[in-house]
Design an enzyme around this catalytic site. Structure first.
Site, PDB file in Angstrom:
ATOM      1  CG  ASP A 360      -2.264   0.706   0.968  1.00  0.00           C
ATOM      2  OD1 ASP A 360      -2.238   1.948   1.032  1.00  0.00           O
ATOM      3  OD2 ASP A 360      -3.310   0.078   0.731  1.00  0.00           O
ATOM      4  CD1 TRP A 475      -7.243   5.300  -9.253  1.00  0.00           C
ATOM      5  CD2 TRP A 475      -5.833   4.591 -10.843  1.00  0.00           C
ATOM      6  NE1 TRP A 475      -7.051   6.330 -10.136  1.00  0.00           N
ATOM      7  CE2 TRP A 475      -6.182   5.925 -11.122  1.00  0.00           C
ATOM      8  CE3 TRP A 475      -4.959   3.935 -11.723  1.00  0.00           C
ATOM      9  CZ2 TRP A 475      -5.708   6.609 -12.247  1.00  0.00           C
ATOM     10  CZ3 TRP A 475      -4.492   4.615 -12.830  1.00  0.00           C
ATOM     11  CH2 TRP A 475      -4.860   5.946 -13.082  1.00  0.00           C
ATOM     12  CG  ASP A 476      -6.694   5.339  -2.252  1.00  0.00           C
ATOM     13  OD1 ASP A 476      -7.869   5.743  -2.292  1.00  0.00           O
ATOM     14  OD2 ASP A 476      -6.140   4.977  -1.196  1.00  0.00           O
ATOM     15  CG  ASP A 546     -10.209   3.481   4.341  1.00  0.00           C
ATOM     16  OD1 ASP A 546      -9.847   2.620   3.530  1.00  0.00           O
ATOM     17  OD2 ASP A 546      -9.806   4.653   4.304  1.00  0.00           O
TER      18      ASP A 546
HETATM   19  C1  GLA Z   1      -6.995   5.386   1.668  1.00  0.00           C
HETATM   20  C2  GLA Z   1      -7.396   3.948   1.388  1.00  0.00           C
HETATM   21  C3  GLA Z   1      -6.670   3.031   2.335  1.00  0.00           C
HETATM   22  C4  GLA Z   1      -5.177   3.226   2.192  1.00  0.00           C
HETATM   23  C5  GLA Z   1      -4.815   4.682   2.411  1.00  0.00           C
HETATM   24  C6  GLA Z   1      -3.357   4.932   2.098  1.00  0.00           C
HETATM   25  O1  GLA Z   1      -7.489   5.819   2.885  1.00  0.00           O
HETATM   26  O2  GLA Z   1      -8.776   3.785   1.487  1.00  0.00           O
HETATM   27  O3  GLA Z   1      -7.006   1.688   2.068  1.00  0.00           O
HETATM   28  O4  GLA Z   1      -4.777   2.803   0.915  1.00  0.00           O
HETATM   29  O5  GLA Z   1      -5.588   5.536   1.605  1.00  0.00           O
HETATM   30  O6  GLA Z   1      -2.993   6.229   2.287  1.00  0.00           O
END
Ligand code: GLA
Length: 757
Positions: A360, A475-476, A546
């Protein structure tokens, strides 16, 4: 690839179409229309009947109609199939302002075309022309026979060779139905960070109910762009008529359902027109997102199954590919790791029986190392201090352990503390004379700008090309628009940012898919901020939330499953106390909840006790055994956590041929003298005999608390299991069970004997 609409994402500046001529399997038949023509668009169990009565009107949408011509005999009000502003209609799904200031449309149907896209998928296209102005609409209905789903969308054409027009509404669907019922219940899904997809059920009164998003990037926060409308008072999971709809769009959107004084129901859905006037230049066209709808005559459950089947077969990337069991490093390591730790986490996931390790956030940035969320975003070079061996070290390490490797990116965003921002401050979404407002100390890159699109594509393309062993991309996108403007768009087109941003994003994802077709993509936006059928045309799955607390996940996943299929719903087992809610549930409960989706881990296995590792290994084995039933099966919801006592929940998946099924049961709160049992199962073959077997048993528990149904080990008919039910007993809060059913096939010996006779 199983779907028809993915490969040809050729994006033009004025459209974001998913099709090209090669898709038309048979020759199109285009015809001039005679008035009063009747068009019946059939799927397996539904009919949508339209007529050409000057313009195109909708006469019927519901259960298959054998004699659609009777609709003409019956008569009655004929609402327009796509209501545009003009005449008596002062609202409408489409609003056009012509160069002379005229704000109306007067659309007449000119041609209709029927195309076979592939076996079982037909598309009707109605071309409507304005009676005076050089303006055209193409109204599309694509019908999927197998799943009873119809996609509908529009293209708007400004045929004026010289002058621009303005669009101030641009809905994908604007349909009305005559009094289909006396009462209506609307389900919609309120979504927030950590609390996605909270099912809301309310009576639809007179007036307009609007659900919407106005945030721009995380399009499914606020609410999900989907709903279910129950027609009638007695609609349940298994009975009654339901229309379910979802907008395939990841940006700002609205769904408005109106019940008027004539008891007519109108459904409008599309890109949210609030704050957007879209200029359509001379000769240009505008393509709306698709609206996906289904009608069920067998309750809400069937509506969900229709959408799931359609999604797996026709919309998701590789909907029929089994998703791997993965470990995502976020909750196990956050930003603090080095090569050694990651390698040990890989050992851990291997020991647990996982198949993929995903690194991550936190692996990049050197001048501004990404050691927290305040720096480095935008600088996609591997951090040499943390990872001296580069990505290669990690892909090699994964390979050595027989694992696949995946990695996190957030290429749409930038921290001001980054080399990217230092070089290109003009690339962020901004307005002149206004401060840049940050969220999570980051800004949004302007994906309306082709240079930024190339940059974002380049970031991920380089990563994948240089590291062909990367199997999976998470991909965030972790914030929304503020001061929504673009240094690329001209002053008169600043409001286009809301639309062009998402088109830019889809264009980038389409190019990546074309170049790296086997890489699995996961959509994430602060958890479930991007759960929609637009992004899911480019992605295999989404991060549901999350919030990994299994108790909360029961509700979140129950809501998500109303519209989206299990194979796309990422559900990870994490440690206790849970990082988000501080609650502690038994490991078995955490597994049993995660098993109803695409199961994975969000923890550092090194921190698990020996007993937990042992349980987890067996649980992963169990999941792999039932994975095809869950990921490719049909969902039947049995006991809702949102209804009744709200203390229990239960659901079931069956294979399409009903030969196998798996039942999940959860006790959120143990009550005395209140029982859940017997749970009436569904979706089985009533004539078949099934062997019942409880699986994922925690043998560390006292013997008399390990099993939750005394039917385990017994055989019963599908009919009995559905009509009498299955007694399930829970012993305490956060108790749960997984019960497998397998159809017993007659022994071959018996068959041979029968033949001899
Ligand atoms: C978001 C995503 C998490 C993680 C964080 C990393 O909050 O939902 O799963 O990847 O970013 O900064």
């Amino acid at each position: 690839m199983s779907n028809t609409t993915q490969t040809a994402h050729e994006f033009e500046s004025t459209s974001f179409g998913h099709f090209h001529a090669g898709f038309w399997v048979t020759l199109a038949m285009t015809a001039q229309l005679a008035s009063a023509d009747l068009f019946t668009i059939n799927t397996k169990n539904t009919s949508l009947v339209l007529t050409n009565w000057n313009s195109i009107h909708q006469l019927y949408y519901g259960k298959t109609l054998a004699n659609p011509a009777d609709l003409q005999t019956v008569g009655g009000h004929k609402p327009e199939a796509y209501a545009a502003r003009g005449g008596w209609n002062h609202f409408g799904g489409l609003g056009v302002v012509h160069p002379d200031g005229n704000t109306s449309l007067d659309m007449k149907c000119a041609t209709t075309t029927v195309k076979t896209i592939k076996k079982g998928v037909k598309e009707h296209i109605f071309e409507l022309k304005d009676a005076h102005y050089p303006f055209r609409i193409k109204l599309h209905y694509r019908a999927y026979h197998d799943s009873d789903v119809i996609e509908t969308w529009c293209e708007f054409f400004n045929d004026d060779p010289k002058q621009a027009i303005k669009l101030d509404r641009f809905d994908s669907v604007a349909m009305a139905m005559n009094a289909p019922a006396k009462a209506y219940e609307l389900d919609h899904y309120v979504s927030n960070w950590g609390s996605e997809f909270q099912l809301q059920r309310e009576t639809l009164g007179y007036g307009t109910k609007t659900i919407q998003n106005r945030a721009g990037v995380r399009g499914s926060f606020g609410a999900n762009p989907s709903f279910m409308l129950a027609l009638g008072e007695t609609v349940t999971e298994t009975t009654g008529e339901v229309i379910a709809g979802a907008l395939a769009w990841s940006g700002t959107w609205h769904v408005s359902i109106d019940r008027n004084q004539h008891n007519q129901i109108s459904i409008n859905a599309g890109i949210n027109p609030a704050n957007i006037t879209y200029t359509l230049d001379a000769g240009k066209s505008f393509l709306t997102p698709k609206f996906v709808m289904t009608h069920s005559s067998a309750g809400r459950g069937q509506a969900s199954r229709n959408l799931h089947l359609w999604a797996r077969k026709h919309q998701l990337r590789e909907g029929d590919r089994l998703r791997p069991v993965l470990l995502n490093s976020w909750e196990g390591a956050y930003f603090t790791f080095d090569q050694k730790l990651l390698a040990s986490m890989m050992d851990g996931v291997k020991t647990l029986g996982g198949e993929l390790f995903v690194l991550d956030d936190g692996w990049f940035g050197n001048k501004h190392p990404r050691n927290h969320d305040r720096a480095g975003l935008g600088d996609w070079d591997v951090n040499h201090k943390k990872l001296p061996g580069g990505i290669k070290f990690l892909t090699d390490a994964a390979k050595k352990r027989g694992l696949k490797f995946g990695i996190w990116v957030e290429p749409e965003m930038v921290n001001p503390k980054s080399e990217l921002y230092e070089t290109h401050p003009e690339w962020i979404i901004q307005q002149p004379n206004r401060p840049n407002l940050l969220a999570r100390t980051q800004a949004v890159l302007d994906l309306a700008n082709p240079k930024v699109q190339d940059y974002v594509f380049g970031v991920v393309d380089k990563l994948l090309s240089e590291n062909p062993e990367i199997y999976y991309i998470k991909w965030d996108a972790n914030r929304d628009f503020s001061h929504p403007g673009s240094t690329y768009l001209t002053a008169d087109k600043q409001q286009h940012i809301w639309v062009d941003y998402i088109r830019g994003l889809y264009g980038v994802l389409a190019k990546l898919e074309k170049k790296h077709p086997t890489v699995i993509f996961k959509a994430c936006a602060s958890g479930g901020g991007r759960v929609d059928y637009g992004i899911l045309n480019y992605c295999h799955e989404f991060w549901t939330s999350d919030n990994t607390d299994s108790l909360r996940r029961i509700y979140i996943q129950w809501g998500t499953g109303q519209i989206y299929p299990a194979c796309a719903m990422a559900a990870h087992v994490s440690i206790v106390p849970n990082h988000q809610t501080k609650r502690s549930e038994p490991l078995k409960f955490r597994f049993d909840v995660a098993m109803t989706g695409r199961m994975g881990f969000e923890l550092n296995p090194a921190k698990m006790s020996k007993t937990d590792v042992k349980f987890a290994q067996a649980a992963v084995k169990c999941y792999k055994d039932i994975r095809p039933i869950v990921q490719q099966g049909l969902l039947y919801r049995l006991v809702s956590p949102y209804e009744g006592t709200k203390n229990y929940a239960s659901l079931l998946y069956t294979t399409a041929d009903k030969s196998q099924a798996v039942v999940f049961g959860y006790c959120m709160r143990k009550m005395m003298s209140e029982s859940l049992a017997p749970v009436k199962l569904a979706g089985l073959d009533p004539k078949a005999t099934y062997r019942v077997k409880e699986i994922n048993i925690d043998t560390a528990r006292p013997k008399n608390r390990q099993r939750h149904t005394h039917l385990s080990g017994k055989t019963l008919t599908g009919q009995s299991l559905m009509q009498i039910g299955m007694p399930i007993q829970f012993f305490n809060d956060y108790d749960s069970c997984v019960i497998k059913l397998a159809k017993i096939t007659p022994k071959p010996k018996a068959k041979a004997k029968a033949k001899k006779k």
